[in-house]
Design an enzyme around this catalytic site. Structure first.
Site, PDB file in Angstrom:
ATOM      1  CE  LYS A  54      20.303 -25.184 -18.778  1.00 54.77           C
ATOM      2  NZ  LYS A  54      19.102 -25.433 -17.784  1.00 54.77           N
ATOM      3  CD  GLN A  98      17.489 -21.816 -17.614  1.00 54.96           C
ATOM      4  OE1 GLN A  98      17.960 -22.934 -18.114  1.00 54.96           O
ATOM      5  NE2 GLN A  98      17.159 -22.681 -15.878  1.00 54.96           N
ATOM      6  CG  ASP A 121      14.871 -29.489 -20.190  1.00 53.71           C
ATOM      7  OD1 ASP A 121      16.008 -30.237 -20.206  1.00 53.71           O
ATOM      8  OD2 ASP A 121      15.168 -28.218 -20.482  1.00 53.71           O
TER       9      ASP A 121
END
Ligand code: NAD
Length: 286
Positions: A54, A98, A121
């Site tokens: 990422k 994460q 997200d």
């Protein structure tokens, strides 16, 4: 006839080029660099690899990323404080936690604390509710990437039988909602589903998101079906999907490979979502 192998890498590269152009134009105008904060708890090797991926992707398109590492024994109060700080920080436009996080932490509680406007997200209750009720909002990256794949390959969803195997918050459920929104006839299967093969075999579009390597074989697949493989499992240093590619490749109409299918699209959509957050925070039109 062999299935068309979907090139997720190529489509992701196209999306990233567009994100890079957008970022350049936005930075010229706003004089502020989009900034993604990534929280990484503990030292799980797979999570570290994903986070590195990422970071690299952000760098390539001109998005600043900051990885905030915390020890595995961090308390819930400490992580909530960190999220509050990032929510308040005007230089941060996107926040990503994460997953998975250590078991002593309540993932739902922590995710809920993220400012929904910075929720790259799309996992906060606000964005989940928006997706469920059809309002525009931030959509989870993996299912969003899959919708872009289906669109790129002109795969019709309306009226099609869509079967999603897996009901997680991050893949299965939002995937089913997006297919439903696109007028598919959607069935969600999971570990307690009876006669899974029979249900899967009805699918025109079959999405496998279980994390069980090669679980889906020829017995699950209708001739000509579109197969989307979300699974990523490391077995003997090899990355395997949920679909047994060799078993189904002569029967399916389309198939996403692992690696090179859904994975790169997830990252591309993360970059797009980060830019969306930046735009909404700075009052730019989407
Ligand atoms: P999860 O463990 O949260 O959910 C797995 C789901 O699969 C559950 O709903 C469970 O009921 C179902 N399931 C498990 N075994 C089953 C079985 N035998 N039959 C039917 N259903 C079964 O996992 P997740 O976070 O949704 O991820 C799924 C997989 O996708 C993992 O391999 C993960 O690494 C991968 N993943 C890939 C990407 C990507 O970008 N390609 C993104 C996210 C997750």
């Amino acid at each position: 006839m062999s299935a068309v192998i979907i090139d997720g890498k190529a489509l992701a590269a196209k999306i990233k080029d567009k994100v890079k152009e957008d970022v350049e134009a936005l930075v010229r105008k706003q004089r502020i660099i989009p900034h993604l904060a990534v929280i990484l708890i503990g030292s799980d090797p797979a999570s570290q690899t994903y986070v590195r991926g990422k970071e690299k992707a952000c760098e390539k398109v001109g998005i600043k990323s900051t990885v905030i590492k915390r020890e595995i024994d961090i308390t819930e109060a400490e992580i909530l404080d960190l999220i509050d700080e990032l929510n308040e920080d005007k230089t941060v436009h996107g926040i990503l936690l994460q997953l998975p996080i250590p078991k002593h932490l309540d993932a739902n509680k922590i995710i809920s604390r993220i400012d929904p406007t910075k929720d790259v997200d799309g996992f906060t209750p606000t964005n989940v509710a928006k997706l469920t009720s059809g309002y525009p909002g931030l959509v989870p990256c993996t299912p969003l990437g899959i919708m872009k794949i289906l669109d790129e390959y002109n795969i019709q969803i309306e009226g099609k039988r869509c079967v999603v195997i897996g009901r997680s918050q991050i893949v299965g459920k939002p995937m089913a909602l997006l297919l439903l929104k696109a007028n598919g006839t959607v069935t969600i299967c999971h570990s307690k589903t009876k006669e899974l093969e029979k249900v899967a075999k009805e699918a025109d579009i079959l999405v496998a998101a279980t994390g069980k390597p090669k679980m889906v074989d020829i017995n699950f697949v209708k001739k000509g079906a579109v197969l989307i493989d979300v699974g990523i499992s490391k077995v003997d240093d090899k990355l395997l999907g949920d679909i047994d590619f060799e078993s189904v490749k002569e029967v399916a109409g389309y198939i996403t490979p692992v690696p090179g299918g859904v994975g790169p699209m997830t990252i591309a959509c993360l970059l797009e979502n980060t830019v969306s957050c930046y735009k909404s925070i700075l009052g730019e039109k989407s």
